[in-house]
Design a protein around this motif. Sequence first.
Motif, mmCIF file in Angstrom:
data_model
loop_
_atom_site.group_PDB
_atom_site.id
_atom_site.type_symbol
_atom_site.label_atom_id
_atom_site.label_comp_id
_atom_site.label_asym_id
_atom_site.label_seq_id
_atom_site.Cartn_x
_atom_site.Cartn_y
_atom_site.Cartn_z
ATOM 1 N N GLU A 339 0.822 -1.214 0.000
ATOM 2 C CA GLU A 339 0.000 0.000 0.000
ATOM 3 C C GLU A 339 0.858 1.266 0.000
ATOM 4 O OE1 GLU A 339 -2.841 -0.249 3.134
ATOM 5 O OE2 GLU A 339 -4.047 -1.728 2.079
ATOM 6 N N LYS A 340 2.031 1.141 -0.562
ATOM 7 C CA LYS A 340 2.960 2.265 -0.594
ATOM 8 C C LYS A 340 2.360 3.472 -1.307
ATOM 9 C CE LYS A 340 7.948 2.856 -1.069
ATOM 10 N NZ LYS A 340 9.212 2.177 -1.463
ATOM 11 N N ASP A 341 1.660 3.223 -2.403
ATOM 12 C CA ASP A 341 1.055 4.326 -3.159
ATOM 13 C C ASP A 341 0.017 5.063 -2.321
ATOM 14 O OD1 ASP A 341 2.629 3.715 -5.303
ATOM 15 O OD2 ASP A 341 1.075 2.600 -6.382
ATOM 16 N N ASP A 342 -0.711 4.327 -1.483
ATOM 17 C CA ASP A 342 -1.720 4.968 -0.640
ATOM 18 C C ASP A 342 -1.071 5.910 0.374
ATOM 19 O OD1 ASP A 342 -4.082 3.674 -1.690
ATOM 20 O OD2 ASP A 342 -3.337 1.839 -0.775
ATOM 21 N N TYR A 343 0.062 5.504 0.905
ATOM 22 C CA TYR A 343 0.744 6.355 1.867
ATOM 23 C C TYR A 343 1.355 7.583 1.201
ATOM 24 C CZ TYR A 343 -0.056 2.877 5.422
ATOM 25 O OH TYR A 343 -0.673 2.040 6.303
ATOM 26 N N ARG A 344 1.733 7.435 -0.063
ATOM 27 C CA ARG A 344 2.215 8.624 -0.774
ATOM 28 C C ARG A 344 1.069 9.617 -0.979
ATOM 29 N NH1 ARG A 344 6.404 10.665 -3.235
ATOM 30 N NH2 ARG A 344 7.691 8.874 -2.701
ATOM 31 N N LYS A 345 -0.137 9.106 -1.206
ATOM 32 C CA LYS A 345 -1.290 9.999 -1.324
ATOM 33 C C LYS A 345 -1.555 10.718 0.004
ATOM 34 C CE LYS A 345 -3.654 7.378 -4.963
ATOM 35 N NZ LYS A 345 -4.836 6.533 -5.283
ATOM 36 N N ILE A 346 -1.358 9.998 1.094
ATOM 37 C CA ILE A 346 -1.510 10.625 2.409
ATOM 38 C C ILE A 346 -0.509 11.766 2.549
ATOM 39 C CG2 ILE A 346 -1.170 10.283 4.891
ATOM 40 C CD1 ILE A 346 -2.275 7.481 4.563
#
Length: 536
Positions: A339-346
């Motif tokens: 979920e690395k991409d989700d944390y970048r969105k955060i």
Amino acid sequence: MQIKETANEGLKRAYAVTIPAKDIDERVGSEVKKIAPQVRMPGFRPGKVPANLVRKMHGEQLHAQAVNDMIRESVDKVMADNKLRPAMQPKVEFGEGYEEGKDAELTVELEILPEIEAPEIKDLELERLTVPVKDEAVDEAVQNIADQNKSYKDAAKTKKAGEGDQLIIDFVGRVDGTEFEGGKAENTPLVIGSGQFIPGFEEQLTGVKTGDEKTITVTFPDDYPAEHLAGKEAAFDVTVQQVKVATETKVDDEFAKNLGLDSIDKLKELVRGQLEQETSGLTRTQMKRQLLDKLAAGHDFAVPQGMVDAEFDQIWAQLQQEAAQSEDPEAMLKEVEDEKDDYRKIAERRVRLGLLLSEIGQANGVEVNANEMQMLIQQAAQQYRAEDRERFMEYVRTEPMAAAQLRAPLYEDKVVDFLFNKAEITDREVTREELEAAIEAEDTAEEKPKKKAAAKKKAPAKKAAAKKDDAKSDEKAADKKPAAKKSPAKKAAAKKADEKKADDKKPAAKKAPAKKAADKKPAAKKAPAKKAAAKK
């Protein structure tokens, strides 16, 4: 000095700067004239040393200083001439092959802050969830205090120790038949079931009576801080000096006086105030989440990727650290990686909200005044040794970045308070459980890790970081605020209560092994700590 723009794309800018050799030489000559009166040399009267000799003696040092000063001045000129607001510290590279007598060439690369139009805040509506502190809650809290301040009395000699009973014991520990430092103590109190000693120790004392002697065997955890004991099996010879049972603690004026208060009413008053403060903090957190969601929903603009990268790096480091402390580090690390991409969105959301809050604050005259700043510096200085405090305070006063970093948490609080004061707020009374559920609710799937993370009850590392998203976003407001036309303040050092709550809500069972290891320090050369090898 020649300045040429070489890149202008989105928020990225780049410039080529040339500092003529003659300008550098003139600066060195000027410095020579300044120091010449103070230079002393055999054969010359003070202040009469020829400039050429001064230059010969100190020219290399003066030249290096002149170049450094002129580089700094050229960067400042680039910013001023082009009216740039750097998002972070510009990247400055000096041209290769430079030597004295040649023009100095350098490149300046940076990202600028976006132009943000301060949003309209006159129609801002928020709901405030309030929790009245009832008498029952106060009584329960007072009873908890009483339970934590139990007193014990000697039990009959035939009494077998059980859960909640207190033992007064002597013990001697041995590994491979040899006593070890910190493994011996006398008259040590131990409440069975308290988890005070290392795993397996207390359980084996269940059922003992006053005067009993017993040898118990336990194994130190593999992560025990004392490496020579970690993973080792130890035998403890235990003598039970006394079995004690808890006495009933009456919640009355006498109990309050034992706590240093005038009466039980005064104790209840203090407890009520503490509970009100706790619920007020939760209410504020819930309102901040609403506020941030409303701001995020109404604004979408490009943000400097350098700031996003820095924010993401902080999130990622925290996730890796917490995953490493989970029950299955390898599985946890794989899960967060997915979920690395989700944390970048955060990270991007936090940066955008921070810039937006900063713009609102600047547009409406929100500021941290000199007295408030001085108090912040003094408070922060207390974490240092007495001899280092003055040096820290001087550093903050002279370094804009450090000052902005320190100012960040207070600044964002003031911006949020400003918005609260401007908003139309409606109150709704709820229970504490409902308020906490509202805070934990994942209202904006777009900016948070996918909903499946919540459904799968992820381990503490994931939950903590994800739940902190909204609560922390506004704490970044001052982080994104330009400081003295230079890069914005870095991440706020101080964490907020609402951040902390996310960590506090981690399941205790997940963290127990690590915590015990940290607490189970052996005696380490101090008499009072001799109990620690058996204790946690």
